[in-house]
Motif scaffolding. Structure first.
Motif, PDB file in Angstrom:
ATOM      1  N   MET A  91      -1.306  -2.068  -0.183  1.00 50.11           N
ATOM      2  CA  MET A  91      -2.640  -2.664  -0.429  1.00 50.11           C
ATOM      3  C   MET A  91      -2.856  -3.894   0.446  1.00 50.11           C
ATOM      4  O   MET A  91      -2.756  -5.034  -0.012  1.00 50.11           O
ATOM      5  N   ALA A  93      -5.751  -4.447   1.855  1.00 51.45           N
ATOM      6  CA  ALA A  93      -7.177  -4.800   1.787  1.00 51.45           C
ATOM      7  C   ALA A  93      -7.373  -6.146   1.092  1.00 51.45           C
ATOM      8  O   ALA A  93      -6.530  -6.582   0.305  1.00 51.45           O
ATOM      9  N   PRO A  95     -10.028  -7.164  -1.260  1.00 49.59           N
ATOM     10  CA  PRO A  95     -11.228  -6.833  -2.035  1.00 49.59           C
ATOM     11  C   PRO A  95     -11.932  -8.114  -2.489  1.00 49.59           C
ATOM     12  O   PRO A  95     -11.277  -9.090  -2.845  1.00 49.59           O
ATOM     13  N   ASP A  97     -13.347 -10.362  -5.082  1.00 50.53           N
ATOM     14  CA  ASP A  97     -12.970 -10.444  -6.495  1.00 50.53           C
ATOM     15  C   ASP A  97     -14.180 -10.447  -7.425  1.00 50.53           C
ATOM     16  O   ASP A  97     -14.058 -10.134  -8.599  1.00 50.53           O
ATOM     17  N   PRO A 128     -12.993  -5.043 -10.673  1.00 51.84           N
ATOM     18  CA  PRO A 128     -11.693  -4.569 -11.145  1.00 51.84           C
ATOM     19  C   PRO A 128     -10.598  -4.980 -10.171  1.00 51.84           C
ATOM     20  O   PRO A 128     -10.847  -5.130  -8.982  1.00 51.84           O
ATOM     21  N   VAL A 130      -7.718  -3.630  -8.261  1.00 52.41           N
ATOM     22  CA  VAL A 130      -7.330  -2.270  -7.882  1.00 52.41           C
ATOM     23  C   VAL A 130      -5.866  -2.004  -8.237  1.00 52.41           C
ATOM     24  O   VAL A 130      -5.544  -0.976  -8.847  1.00 52.41           O
ATOM     25  N   LEU A 131      -4.990  -2.933  -7.899  1.00 50.74           N
ATOM     26  CA  LEU A 131      -3.562  -2.707  -8.163  1.00 50.74           C
ATOM     27  C   LEU A 131      -3.258  -2.619  -9.662  1.00 50.74           C
ATOM     28  O   LEU A 131      -2.440  -1.793 -10.081  1.00 50.74           O
ATOM     29  N   GLY A 150       1.964  -4.898  -2.533  1.00 52.26           N
ATOM     30  CA  GLY A 150       0.769  -5.737  -2.465  1.00 52.26           C
ATOM     31  C   GLY A 150       0.915  -6.800  -1.397  1.00 52.26           C
ATOM     32  O   GLY A 150       1.985  -6.954  -0.775  1.00 52.26           O
ATOM     33  N   PHE A 151      -0.138  -7.534  -1.183  1.00 54.21           N
ATOM     34  CA  PHE A 151      -0.123  -8.671  -0.263  1.00 54.21           C
ATOM     35  C   PHE A 151      -0.578  -9.906  -1.016  1.00 54.21           C
ATOM     36  O   PHE A 151      -1.375  -9.801  -1.957  1.00 54.21           O
ATOM     37  N   ALA A 152      -0.070 -11.050  -0.607  1.00 57.00           N
ATOM     38  CA  ALA A 152      -0.514 -12.301  -1.216  1.00 57.00           C
ATOM     39  C   ALA A 152      -0.768 -13.292  -0.089  1.00 57.00           C
ATOM     40  O   ALA A 152       0.163 -13.738   0.569  1.00 57.00           O
ATOM     41  N   ALA A 153      -2.031 -13.560   0.146  1.00 60.73           N
ATOM     42  CA  ALA A 153      -2.416 -14.547   1.150  1.00 60.73           C
ATOM     43  C   ALA A 153      -2.708 -15.834   0.397  1.00 60.73           C
ATOM     44  O   ALA A 153      -3.637 -15.888  -0.395  1.00 60.73           O
ATOM     45  N   LYS A 168       2.161  -9.581 -12.506  1.00 59.49           N
ATOM     46  CA  LYS A 168       0.806  -9.315 -13.012  1.00 59.49           C
ATOM     47  C   LYS A 168       0.300  -7.933 -12.600  1.00 59.49           C
ATOM     48  O   LYS A 168      -0.358  -7.237 -13.359  1.00 59.49           O
ATOM     49  N   LYS A 169       0.634  -7.526 -11.356  1.00 57.99           N
ATOM     50  CA  LYS A 169       0.105  -6.262 -10.821  1.00 57.99           C
ATOM     51  C   LYS A 169       1.121  -5.133 -10.866  1.00 57.99           C
ATOM     52  O   LYS A 169       0.854  -4.033 -10.393  1.00 57.99           O
TER      53      LYS A 169
HETATM   54  N1  CTP Z   1      -6.156  -6.859  -4.961  1.00 60.96           N
HETATM   55  C1  CTP Z   1      -6.593  -5.757  -5.702  1.00 60.96           C
HETATM   56  N2  CTP Z   1      -7.793  -5.809  -6.352  1.00 60.96           N
HETATM   57  C2  CTP Z   1      -8.548  -6.927  -6.323  1.00 60.96           C
HETATM   58  C3  CTP Z   1      -8.095  -8.067  -5.593  1.00 60.96           C
HETATM   59  C4  CTP Z   1      -6.894  -7.994  -4.939  1.00 60.96           C
HETATM   60  O1  CTP Z   1      -5.881  -4.751  -5.751  1.00 60.96           O
HETATM   61  N3  CTP Z   1      -9.708  -6.959  -6.963  1.00 60.96           N
HETATM   62  C5  CTP Z   1      -4.865  -6.764  -4.260  1.00 60.96           C
HETATM   63  C6  CTP Z   1      -4.924  -7.114  -2.773  1.00 60.96           C
HETATM   64  O2  CTP Z   1      -5.171  -5.977  -1.991  1.00 60.96           O
HETATM   65  C7  CTP Z   1      -3.528  -7.665  -2.529  1.00 60.96           C
HETATM   66  C8  CTP Z   1      -3.157  -8.284  -3.870  1.00 60.96           C
HETATM   67  O3  CTP Z   1      -4.010  -7.697  -4.844  1.00 60.96           O
HETATM   68  O4  CTP Z   1      -2.602  -6.652  -2.236  1.00 60.96           O
HETATM   69  C9  CTP Z   1      -3.291  -9.752  -3.952  1.00 60.96           C
HETATM   70  O5  CTP Z   1      -4.601 -10.135  -3.663  1.00 60.96           O
HETATM   71  P1  CTP Z   1      -5.102 -11.633  -3.910  1.00 60.96           P
HETATM   72  O6  CTP Z   1      -6.543 -11.720  -3.566  1.00 60.96           O
HETATM   73  O7  CTP Z   1      -4.156 -12.570  -3.275  1.00 60.96           O
HETATM   74  O8  CTP Z   1      -4.881 -11.723  -5.464  1.00 60.96           O
HETATM   75  P2  CTP Z   1      -5.807 -11.998  -6.654  1.00 60.96           P
HETATM   76  O9  CTP Z   1      -5.300 -11.161  -7.764  1.00 60.96           O
HETATM   77  O10 CTP Z   1      -7.243 -11.858  -6.284  1.00 60.96           O
HETATM   78  O11 CTP Z   1      -5.438 -13.477  -7.004  1.00 60.96           O
HETATM   79  P3  CTP Z   1      -6.133 -14.875  -6.645  1.00 60.96           P
HETATM   80  O12 CTP Z   1      -7.387 -14.563  -5.900  1.00 60.96           O
HETATM   81  O13 CTP Z   1      -6.339 -15.493  -7.980  1.00 60.96           O
HETATM   82  O14 CTP Z   1      -5.100 -15.606  -5.818  1.00 60.96           O
END
Ligand code: CTP
Length: 223
Positions: A91, A93, A95, A97, A128, A130-131, A150-153, A168-169
């Motif tokens: 993942m 992408a 998305p 939020d 939603p 996605v993960l 997953g990725f965490a930026a 969490k995911k």
């Molecule tokens: N991701 C997802 N669905 C979303 C948002 C994020 O599946 N609605 C996935 C991204 O593709 C990524 C991972 O979750 O692999 C982490 O995304 P990130 O935006 O860093 O995490 P968030 O859960 O949105 O946390 P936050 O914005 O609070 O840091």
């Protein structure tokens, strides 16, 4: 690793405010593109590349099954549809939020009918995750052997934030990197850290995103 299908998601999603405006983010799609490209080069995987509005050059991976989506809900639906046993989901992408609670049918004007300025208050609702929904879907449909990456930026506390996202995911691995400095997600050289639940397992870089993608794929093949 025993997967035969690889699903890579990439790029930002878009949530429309009105017919000409949307909410999105600075993801280019470069990392996901190169990861999908590397898996295609390995030759023995069915590669599904699901992308949002990436830069044009990262929209189609040669010899992959390219699927284009716009919103986070469309991304979620496309991922769940492709999810089968013995697969790897990467993942990458970004998305959006949040989405506006409604999309205006016509272009929103600065002034109302009487010429009065009104400002603009946007009401958003959460999209939603996605993960999270992938994990629920796998569980309720008894889908076996789906490796989730997953990725965490992050702009701060990378280790802590990355590991809490694994929990969490419900992920096997997370790839963490620092972003920011007004450069968005950037196309410049960067470093990533790969984490499992037990903590940091590997650092890659600083390297170009192409080379990081290559090493990431090698790591996933040996996982
Ligand atoms: N991701 C997802 N669905 C979303 C948002 C994020 O599946 N609605 C996935 C991204 O593709 C990524 C991972 O979750 O692999 C982490 O995304 P990130 O935006 O860093 O995490 P968030 O859960 O949105 O946390 P936050 O914005 O609070 O840091």
């Amino acid at each position: 690793a025993t997967f035969r299908k690889v699903i890579v998601t990439s790029g930002p999603t878009r949530e429309w405010i009105d017919p000409v405006r949307y909410i999105s983010n600075a993801s280019s799609g470069k990392m996901g593109f190169h990861i999908a490209e590397e898996f295609v080069k390995k030759g023995n995987f069915e590669v599904i590349y699901i992308h949002g509005n990436t830069l044009e050059k990262f929209a189609n991976v040669p010899n992959a099954n390219n699927i284009s989506v716009e919103t986070t809900i469309q991304l979620r639906d496309a991922v769940l549809k492709e999810l089968t046993g013995d697969s790897l989901l990467v993942m990458a992408a970004a998305p959006a939020d949040f989405r506006p609670i409604m999309t205006a049918k016509h272009k929103i004007k600065k002034e109302d009918q009487s010429g009065e300025k009104q400002g603009l208050l946007l009401e958003l609702e959460e999209n939603p995750d996605v993960l999270v929904q992938v994990s629920e879907h796998i569980k309720s449909n008894n889908i076996e052997n789906v490796i989730r990456v997953g990725f965490a930026a992050e702009t701060q506390d990378l280790d802590k934030n990355a590991i809490s996202k694994i929990i969490k995911k419900n992920l096997n691995l997370i790839v963490g990197n620092f972003v920011g400095n007004g450069k968005g997600f950037g196309e410049i050289d960067s470093s990533v850290n790969i984490y499992a639940l037990s903590g940091l397992i590997k650092s890659i870089g600083p390297l170009s995103k192409e080379d990081i993608a290559k090493q990431l794929v090698e790591y996933l093949l040996a996982f």
